[in-house]
Design an enzyme around this catalytic site. Structure first.
Site, mmCIF file in Angstrom:
data_model
loop_
_atom_site.group_PDB
_atom_site.id
_atom_site.type_symbol
_atom_site.label_atom_id
_atom_site.label_comp_id
_atom_site.label_asym_id
_atom_site.label_seq_id
_atom_site.Cartn_x
_atom_site.Cartn_y
_atom_site.Cartn_z
ATOM 1 N N GLU A 153 -10.731 43.440 -21.159
ATOM 2 C CA GLU A 153 -10.026 44.866 -21.668
ATOM 3 C C GLU A 153 -9.549 44.072 -23.371
ATOM 4 O OE1 GLU A 153 -5.988 45.867 -20.815
ATOM 5 O OE2 GLU A 153 -6.643 44.002 -19.607
ATOM 6 N N HIS A 211 -1.601 41.180 -10.734
ATOM 7 C CA HIS A 211 -2.193 40.857 -12.288
ATOM 8 C C HIS A 211 -1.056 40.489 -12.787
ATOM 9 C CE1 HIS A 211 -4.777 43.934 -10.295
ATOM 10 N NE2 HIS A 211 -4.048 44.360 -9.550
ATOM 11 N N ARG A 260 -2.952 41.118 -30.103
ATOM 12 C CA ARG A 260 -1.810 40.569 -30.286
ATOM 13 C C ARG A 260 -2.099 39.341 -29.644
ATOM 14 N NH1 ARG A 260 0.151 40.260 -25.702
ATOM 15 N NH2 ARG A 260 0.118 42.148 -23.739
ATOM 16 N N LYS A 290 -9.025 51.995 -22.185
ATOM 17 C CA LYS A 290 -9.929 51.194 -21.823
ATOM 18 C C LYS A 290 -11.328 52.104 -21.773
ATOM 19 C CE LYS A 290 -7.123 48.435 -18.511
ATOM 20 N NZ LYS A 290 -5.342 48.862 -19.670
ATOM 21 N N ASN A 293 -6.059 42.869 -25.883
ATOM 22 C CA ASN A 293 -5.839 42.529 -25.636
ATOM 23 C C ASN A 293 -4.854 42.450 -28.407
ATOM 24 O OD1 ASN A 293 -3.871 43.194 -23.555
ATOM 25 N ND2 ASN A 293 -4.983 41.135 -23.215
ATOM 26 N N GLU A 346 -14.277 51.337 -11.963
ATOM 27 C CA GLU A 346 -14.825 50.547 -11.841
ATOM 28 C C GLU A 346 -15.411 50.365 -10.473
ATOM 29 O OE1 GLU A 346 -13.805 49.179 -16.404
ATOM 30 O OE2 GLU A 346 -13.246 47.728 -14.504
ATOM 31 N N GLU A 399 -10.748 39.781 -22.806
ATOM 32 C CA GLU A 399 -10.453 39.679 -22.071
ATOM 33 C C GLU A 399 -11.759 40.197 -20.636
ATOM 34 O OE1 GLU A 399 -7.349 41.054 -20.131
ATOM 35 O OE2 GLU A 399 -5.992 39.532 -20.710
#
Length: 644
Positions: free
Chosen positions: A275, A221, A279, A110, A277, A186, A261
């Site tokens: 972030e 999450h 895939r 990240k 992903n 953050e 995202e």
């Protein structure tokens, strides 16, 4: 591409194989020793056993052994492991259906991904240096692992006093989960929506977005409901996130499918990169349901395979449009109304709705273990608009059931039907504090009582064929009231079922009008007090399980066989209803243990397991599979183990 090895299991492996087969590509499944009966194993053209789904060397060796051209990693397991991608890149003649190892390295961390986003002009969440004085932070802040995902190594910190302990806990969890305890600090967005953009890029310099999804309905999450397009964003916000997603993909040299995202701050309307992903995502079906390329539906797995095979995208951004709305519900083996604890066991009866798309890997009789992720499948509904899609999803969940095993079907149904989801007011933190009310057992109890009375009734005994074939409702004719006793939640309920009078009198003395509409093929439809009620039912020797609105209710019979069952010390099992013998699992002379299933019969297409009342020896087997039996017929006799 001639042969594709799928390095995954369950519904995603089946999903990938379905597309590969349609393209004429030979499929290879891998499986572990305790997963050799998985549905994905049966679906493949060839199978190879591996020690673990995480064993990079074994999976690459399996691909080379069967002459595969490519490996599709699905999601989870090795799908975002750069070491796996690098091992495939080092194997001559083998390609990964996904981005390069270098890209995974860059986007998998990240902190590194954040720097790439900044370079691409993508807005990022304000952050703090871990070297800075924590008293200078503007709380609340989010402490999160730089590696991995899924909420692991993540803590919300609301004051400086909580910071040190939260940081230490996040580092420990991150090190255990990802082997890396690097931490980011953050700004914590108190009220946010989780928005993600599906991107595709080929090796020829082409990159597009396929619009966005909203995955705000999540617990700790972990996503529960996902939808496309996002229901609350403005056109200006959509332009920012979709353009940013494509710019990020270009900046990092991305190829194949990826998901970028973002977090939308509901308080100020700002959008922040979270972030990427690297895939295919669990929720990719909602994108497939709403995206059109030159007016046609698109198969994201097919697009992945073609890009991995060196082809160009074949379309540009102007060709991509939206049509309608789609919502997906994830089905997990968990007790959502009992602390969300994972569940395991045998799924005796599984029904998936025919009115919606269902991607799943669960069938009747399958054993679900805790060895793998608890997700069993996904129910995806489309509609002309969001409200139509939501109504279709609720109806599809009503028509789905898993009996014998507790799942979250009832929970996601209640959530999809809620005012909060209807009005799109749920943010990423809502489920962690809100209470979704558990469905009431009142109506399921009435359904179970009616079914129990029907099962023990001789009303169809003179029908020489299968009187309970699913051919629609038929009148039961005059029948004397039946007394039914059922236990649920430690409470005994005694009800009087009056078929002739179309009524049920409950333990509370309240008389309710009931009219039978259908009782066949495990489906019960009754009109109760003027309202049609549908349930999926599975009756066994000691229990009646009812799934209503997706929620499983288990009602126990205090005396499973009524007047026709074995007396104390008597091992004679008789037919508690007229019906058909489905299976006989024992032979004369066989030793059995208490509770062991000796066979099964059905009536109204509802299965009844015949179980040994005690440990002993089978001395008589008077029936065979397929045989019609009358009420009270002697089926199997067990003699108890002699003393000593």
């Amino acid at each position: 591409m001639k042969t594709l090895l799928v390095a995954n299991r369950g519904e995603i492996a089946l999903r990938i194989m379905r597309t590969a087969t349609a393209l004429g590509i030979r499929t290879v499944a891998v499986h572990t020793a305790n997963d050799r009966d998985g549905l994905h194993v049966r679906a493949a053209d060839e199978v190879v056993e591996v020690p673990s789904y995480l064993d990079v060397d074994a999976i690459v060796a399996a691909a080379r052994e069967v002459g595969a051209d490519a490996i599709h990693p699905g999601y989870g397991f090795l799908s975002e492991r750069s070491a796996f991608a690098r091992a495939i890149e080092g194997a001559e003649g083998l390609v990964l259906v996904g981005p390069s190892a270098d890209v995974m390295d860059k986007m998998g961390k990240k902190d590194a991904a954040r720097e790439i986003a900044i370079a691409a002009g993508v807005p990022v969440v304000p952050s703090y240096s871990t070297d800075a004085d924590s008293s200078t932070y503007s709380y609340p802040v989010l402490v999160k692992a730089a590696a991995g995902g899924g909420g692991k190594g993540m803590r919300i910190v609301r004051s400086q006093g909580e910071y040190a302990a939260a940081l230490a806990a996040a580092k420990r969890e991150a090190l255990t989960a990802f082997g890396d305890d690097t931490i980011l600090i953050e700004k914590y967005v108190e009220h946010g929506r989780h928005i993600e953009v599906q991107v595709f890029a080929d090796a020829h310099g082409n990159a597009v977005h396929l619009f966005e999804r909203d995955c705000s309905t999540q617990r700790r999450h972990q996503k529960v409901l996902e939808e496309a397009p996002a229901p609350t964003i403005t056109e200006a916000q959509r332009e920012v996130i979709t353009t940013s997603a494509v710019n990020l993909a270009r900046e990092v040299g991305y190829t194949n499918a990826g998901t970028v995202e973002f977090l939308l701050d509901s308080d100020n309307g700002e959008v922040y990169f979270l972030e990427m992903n690297t895939r295919l995502q669990v929720e990719h079906p909602v994108t497939e349901e709403v995206v059109r390329v030159r007016g046609e539906r698109i198969d994201l797995v097919e697009l992945q395979l073609r890009i991995a095979d060196g082809e160009e995208l074949g379309f540009d951004q102007a060709d991509v449009t939206l049509a309608g709305h789609a919502i997906e519900a994830r089905v997990y083996a968990e007790d959502s109304f009992g602390g969300f604890l994972p569940q395991a066991g045998r799924a005796d009866l599984v029904r998936w709705a025919s009115s919606a798309r269902v991607d799943h890997a669960l069938e009747s009789g399958q054993v679900v273990s805790t060895s793998f992720d608890p997700m069993l499948g996904k129910v995806i509904a489309w509609g002309e608009d969001r409200e139509a899609a939501r109504a279709n999803l609720v109806a599809a969940l009503d028509g789905s059931a898993v009996l014998g095993l507790t799942t979250n079907l009832g929970f996601v149904r209640a959530l999809a039907a809620s005012d909060e989801f209807r009005d799109a007011t749920i943010d990423t933190a809502w489920l962690d504090t809100a209470q979704v009310p558990a469905p009431s057992p009142e109506i399921p109890l009435l359904l179970a009582a009616w079914v129990d009375a029907a099962l023990h009734s001789p009303r169809f005994a003179d029908n020489p064929g299968d009187p309970f074939a699913p051919d629609g409702w038929r009148s039961a004719g005059p029948t004397a009231p039946t007394l039914v006793a059922l236990e649920h939640g430690g409470e005994l309920h005694e009800l009087r079922v009056e078929v002739a009078a179309s009524a049920i009198v409950g333990s509370d003395g309240v008389r309710r009008s009931v009219r039978e509409r259908r009782l066949a093929d495990h489906v019960a439809v009754l009109t109760i007090e003027g309202h049609d009620e549908l349930a999926i039912v599975n009756a066994q020797a000691h229990t009646i399980e009812v799934s209503r609105h997706g929620q499983r209710f288990v009602f126990e019979r205090p005396d499973a066989f009524g007047d026709h069952g074995p007396a104390l010390g008597d091992g004679t099992l008789v037919a508690p209803m007229p019906g058909t013998v489905l299976d006989v699992l024992v032979a004369v002379g066989q030793q059995v243990v208490e509770g062991e299933t000796l066979g099964a019969m059905e009536a109204m297409k509802m299965e009844l397991a015949l179980k040994a009342p005690f440990a002993g020896t089978v001395t008589e087997v008077n029936v065979a599979a397929g045989q019609q039996v009358a009420l009270g017929a002697t089926l199997i006799v067990v003699e108890p183990v002699s003393a000593g």
